[in-house]
Design an enzyme around this catalytic site. Structure first.
Site, mmCIF file in Angstrom:
data_model
loop_
_atom_site.group_PDB
_atom_site.id
_atom_site.type_symbol
_atom_site.label_atom_id
_atom_site.label_comp_id
_atom_site.label_asym_id
_atom_site.label_seq_id
_atom_site.Cartn_x
_atom_site.Cartn_y
_atom_site.Cartn_z
ATOM 1 N N CYS A 110 0.840 -1.187 0.000
ATOM 2 C CA CYS A 110 0.000 0.000 0.000
ATOM 3 C C CYS A 110 0.876 1.238 0.000
ATOM 4 C CB CYS A 110 -0.892 -0.014 1.239
ATOM 5 S SG CYS A 110 -2.027 1.372 1.347
ATOM 6 N N HIS A 159 -9.073 -4.119 -1.743
ATOM 7 C CA HIS A 159 -8.075 -3.311 -1.029
ATOM 8 C C HIS A 159 -8.444 -1.827 -1.125
ATOM 9 C CE1 HIS A 159 -3.793 -2.269 0.178
ATOM 10 N NE2 HIS A 159 -4.233 -1.130 -0.320
ATOM 11 N N GLU A 160 -8.768 -1.371 -2.337
ATOM 12 C CA GLU A 160 -9.110 0.047 -2.519
ATOM 13 C C GLU A 160 -10.432 0.383 -1.827
ATOM 14 O OE1 GLU A 160 -6.853 1.940 -3.503
ATOM 15 O OE2 GLU A 160 -5.553 0.397 -4.334
ATOM 16 N N HIS A 163 -10.150 1.201 1.801
ATOM 17 C CA HIS A 163 -9.711 2.568 2.129
ATOM 18 C C HIS A 163 -10.917 3.488 2.352
ATOM 19 C CE1 HIS A 163 -5.386 2.418 1.885
ATOM 20 N NE2 HIS A 163 -5.397 1.871 0.688
HETATM 21 ZN ZN ZN Z 1 -3.748 0.932 -0.061
#
Ligand code: ZN
Length: 190
Positions: A110, A159-160, A163
């Protein structure tokens, strides 16, 4: 252009907050931001530009990583099916289509995490349905989309998406996941 110094790092409170819905129609500022995020990801994959500006290679970036707590992220990468995944997404929702867990062999990375985490793995759904609005910067239109994603490609989007929920992959890292499968086999050069 976006540089590494524009990206906030683990420990910054914005990374642990749920980001806000983006109002539609998309404002010119939000369009500009999405285009800059896409440019950053593409630059990060261009070895010459990345070296010149000291960019870490990335396949995606989410607005909260720029300390902008809005529900938008961008991905740009070639999937295992050899197609380009280039999406500038607004207000995505995500639901599992298969609750079996997979993980990225070797662990995730990341832009907002500087410490080494190699070998620690993060559980992800094997298959997801992602609904969102997609901004097409070439045609300058916003259209609703649905994506059925699995394997490596699904991991990138999860993963995104995390966020936007205020979750970093470092909050769910394990040395072993007995009930999860690797998203792909690592090929050796032997
Ligand atoms: Zn990330």
């Amino acid at each position: 252009m976006i540089l590494m110094d524009d990206i906030i790092r683990e420990g910054h409170p914005t990374l642990n907050k749920r980001a806000q819905e983006v109002s539609l129609p998309l404002s010119n500022n939000d369009k500009k931001l999405l285009k800059e995020m896409l440019e950053f990801v593409k630059n990060s994959q261009d070895s010459e530009i990345a070296e010149q500006y000291d960019l870490r290679p990335a396949v995606g970036i989410a607005a909260p990583q720029l300390n902008i707590p809005k529900r938008m992220f961008v991905v740009h990468f070639v999937g295992f099916d050899n197609t380009l995944y280039e999406y500038l997404l607004i207000n995505p929702t995500l639901e599992p289509l298969d609750s079996n867990n997979i993980y990225l062999p070797g662990g995730e990375g990341c832009l907002s995490v500087d410490r080494p985490t190699e070998g620690l793995i993060t559980p992800r759904y094997n298959q997801i349905l992602l609904k969102a609005h997609r901004y097409d910067p070439y045609a300058n239109i916003v259209v609703p989309i649905e994506l059925d994603l699995s394997g490596y490609e699904g991991i990138v989007f999860q993963h995104e998406y995390d966020h936007l929920e205020g979750i970093l992959f470092t909050e769910k890292m394990f040395s072993d996941l007995p009930n999860a499968k690797p998203a792909f086999e690592i090929k050796s050069n032997d």
